[in-house]
Design a protein around this motif. Sequence first.
Motif, PDB file in Angstrom:
ATOM      1  N   TYR A 114      41.727  12.061   5.237  1.00  0.00           N
ATOM      2  CA  TYR A 114      42.188  11.544   3.943  1.00  0.00           C
ATOM      3  C   TYR A 114      41.073  11.599   2.906  1.00  0.00           C
ATOM      4  N   VAL A 115      41.494  11.699   1.642  1.00  0.00           N
ATOM      5  CA  VAL A 115      40.624  11.494   0.485  1.00  0.00           C
ATOM      6  C   VAL A 115      41.388  10.507  -0.375  1.00  0.00           C
ATOM      7  N   GLU A 116      40.821   9.352  -0.663  1.00  0.00           N
ATOM      8  CA  GLU A 116      41.606   8.325  -1.359  1.00  0.00           C
ATOM      9  C   GLU A 116      40.737   7.533  -2.330  1.00  0.00           C
ATOM     10  N   ILE A 161      39.145  17.487  -6.739  1.00  0.00           N
ATOM     11  CA  ILE A 161      37.789  18.069  -6.701  1.00  0.00           C
ATOM     12  C   ILE A 161      37.188  17.907  -5.299  1.00  0.00           C
ATOM     13  N   ILE A 162      37.359  16.723  -4.737  1.00  0.00           N
ATOM     14  CA  ILE A 162      36.784  16.462  -3.405  1.00  0.00           C
ATOM     15  C   ILE A 162      37.479  17.330  -2.351  1.00  0.00           C
ATOM     16  N   SER A 163      38.809  17.350  -2.404  1.00  0.00           N
ATOM     17  CA  SER A 163      39.560  18.111  -1.392  1.00  0.00           C
ATOM     18  C   SER A 163      39.205  19.591  -1.462  1.00  0.00           C
ATOM     19  N   GLU A 164      39.065  20.099  -2.690  1.00  0.00           N
ATOM     20  CA  GLU A 164      38.760  21.525  -2.856  1.00  0.00           C
ATOM     21  C   GLU A 164      37.410  21.864  -2.225  1.00  0.00           C
ATOM     22  N   ARG A 165      36.429  20.998  -2.483  1.00  0.00           N
ATOM     23  CA  ARG A 165      35.080  21.232  -1.926  1.00  0.00           C
ATOM     24  C   ARG A 165      35.106  21.171  -0.391  1.00  0.00           C
ATOM     25  N   LEU A 166      35.837  20.201   0.146  1.00  0.00           N
ATOM     26  CA  LEU A 166      35.905  20.060   1.608  1.00  0.00           C
ATOM     27  C   LEU A 166      36.662  21.235   2.226  1.00  0.00           C
ATOM     28  N   ASP A 167      37.752  21.632   1.554  1.00  0.00           N
ATOM     29  CA  ASP A 167      38.573  22.733   2.076  1.00  0.00           C
ATOM     30  C   ASP A 167      37.834  24.057   2.062  1.00  0.00           C
ATOM     31  N   SER A 168      36.765  24.142   1.248  1.00  0.00           N
ATOM     32  CA  SER A 168      36.024  25.409   1.191  1.00  0.00           C
ATOM     33  C   SER A 168      35.246  25.652   2.488  1.00  0.00           C
ATOM     34  N   SER A 169      35.194  24.654   3.358  1.00  0.00           N
ATOM     35  CA  SER A 169      34.599  24.864   4.685  1.00  0.00           C
ATOM     36  C   SER A 169      35.711  24.925   5.722  1.00  0.00           C
ATOM     37  N   SER A 170      35.771  26.033   6.469  1.00  0.00           N
ATOM     38  CA  SER A 170      36.848  26.162   7.460  1.00  0.00           C
ATOM     39  C   SER A 170      36.614  25.226   8.640  1.00  0.00           C
ATOM     40  N   ALA A 171      35.375  24.685   8.761  1.00  0.00           N
ATOM     41  CA  ALA A 171      35.077  23.777   9.886  1.00  0.00           C
ATOM     42  C   ALA A 171      35.632  22.380   9.645  1.00  0.00           C
ATOM     43  N   GLU A 195      29.916  13.531 -10.645  1.00  0.00           N
ATOM     44  CA  GLU A 195      29.535  14.227 -11.883  1.00  0.00           C
ATOM     45  C   GLU A 195      30.697  14.210 -12.872  1.00  0.00           C
ATOM     46  N   LYS A 196      31.884  14.523 -12.355  1.00  0.00           N
ATOM     47  CA  LYS A 196      33.083  14.588 -13.197  1.00  0.00           C
ATOM     48  C   LYS A 196      33.409  13.193 -13.766  1.00  0.00           C
ATOM     49  N   ILE A 197      33.240  12.174 -12.931  1.00  0.00           N
ATOM     50  CA  ILE A 197      33.510  10.803 -13.385  1.00  0.00           C
ATOM     51  C   ILE A 197      32.498  10.427 -14.470  1.00  0.00           C
ATOM     52  N   LYS A 198      31.236  10.849 -14.263  1.00  0.00           N
ATOM     53  CA  LYS A 198      30.198  10.571 -15.281  1.00  0.00           C
ATOM     54  C   LYS A 198      30.547  11.236 -16.610  1.00  0.00           C
ATOM     55  N   PRO A 240      28.948  14.849   1.514  1.00  0.00           N
ATOM     56  CA  PRO A 240      28.265  14.235   0.368  1.00  0.00           C
ATOM     57  C   PRO A 240      28.325  15.113  -0.879  1.00  0.00           C
ATOM     58  N   GLU A 241      28.298  16.441  -0.685  1.00  0.00           N
ATOM     59  CA  GLU A 241      28.371  17.329  -1.855  1.00  0.00           C
ATOM     60  C   GLU A 241      29.674  17.120  -2.614  1.00  0.00           C
ATOM     61  N   SER A 242      30.765  16.935  -1.871  1.00  0.00           N
ATOM     62  CA  SER A 242      32.067  16.750  -2.537  1.00  0.00           C
ATOM     63  C   SER A 242      32.068  15.448  -3.333  1.00  0.00           C
TER      64      SER A 242
END
Length: 285
Positions: free
Chosen positions: A241-243, A226-236, A211-214, A203-205
């Motif tokens: 997909y992000v689409e 932006i979403i992929s970067e936030r998700l990738d910051s967790s090694s778990a 926020e960016k869209i706003k 949800p954070e991603s």
Amino acid sequence: MDILTETKHLQNRLDDLRNSQMSIGLVPTMGYLHDGHLSLIRKARSENDAVVTTIFVNPLQFAETEDLDTYPTDIERDTFLASEAGTDLLFTPTNEEMFCDDVLTTVSVQEISTVLEGASRPTHFSGVATIVAKLFNIVGVCSAYFGEKDWQQIQVIKRMAQDLSYRVEIKGCPIIREKDGLAMSSRNVYLTKEQRKQASHIPESLLKAHEKIKDGERQSSVIKGIISERLDSSSAIDIDYVELVNGENLSITDQIDEETRVLVAVRIGAARLIDNMNALEGLNL
Ligand code: AMP
């Protein structure tokens, strides 16, 4: 609330209700109920004279490698919760009741079943469409309630109902979330404590992207980044997909507009989790 396990018994009860001019709300589930499921039952309760909730872990929608054998169940708790939320008839058929023999007839919705979830789970939506078609045939004229958490599933079912002329009105209901924003899911129990913490990245991603869209960003590629970067910051987290797509026909969208849906699927440990939002509206927290 009455519990029914046989199709004939359910149909007899529904015939009686319809003969008394009562409207029927249908809530199909696989059980292990949480507040997301209960929100559908409550909505059905508020809009209909009678509510049928079904609990059936549908083997057709699981691939062989998936979690059919470990899918969580708790029928006692479900019975209590379904009744509390306003169910009149709880339908809990066995596999044998639903499928007397091998299943020779299936329903598949072309094109929109093959992308996103369908790309990772090629047999999933024909399993869903087949069981939902069966439930629509069993229950007959009704309003049927589905959660937007499974956004693509709603589009597949809407299209199936339209193409096959079901006399069923499909109602989409908002995603219900945990306190930290994680979409409620029966599969969240697969997460260890640490994985559960990491799952809040999902949800954070989406929040960060919104926020960016706003701020005026309309390029899908930037939002995906932006979403992929936030998700990738967790090694778990392993991204499936992000689409960004048109919310109805699910075609890829380059430029965000009011119909754009942002969809995410990830794996965390034993769990495969999905989430989505309208790009302009964001999450309903
Ligand atoms: P399931 O038992 O996972 O097959 O889900 C049954 C129904 O509940 C489906 O229509 C789901 O989309 C819906 N549902 C599951 N989780 C949620 C949630 N967090 N919020 C709203 N609806 C949900």
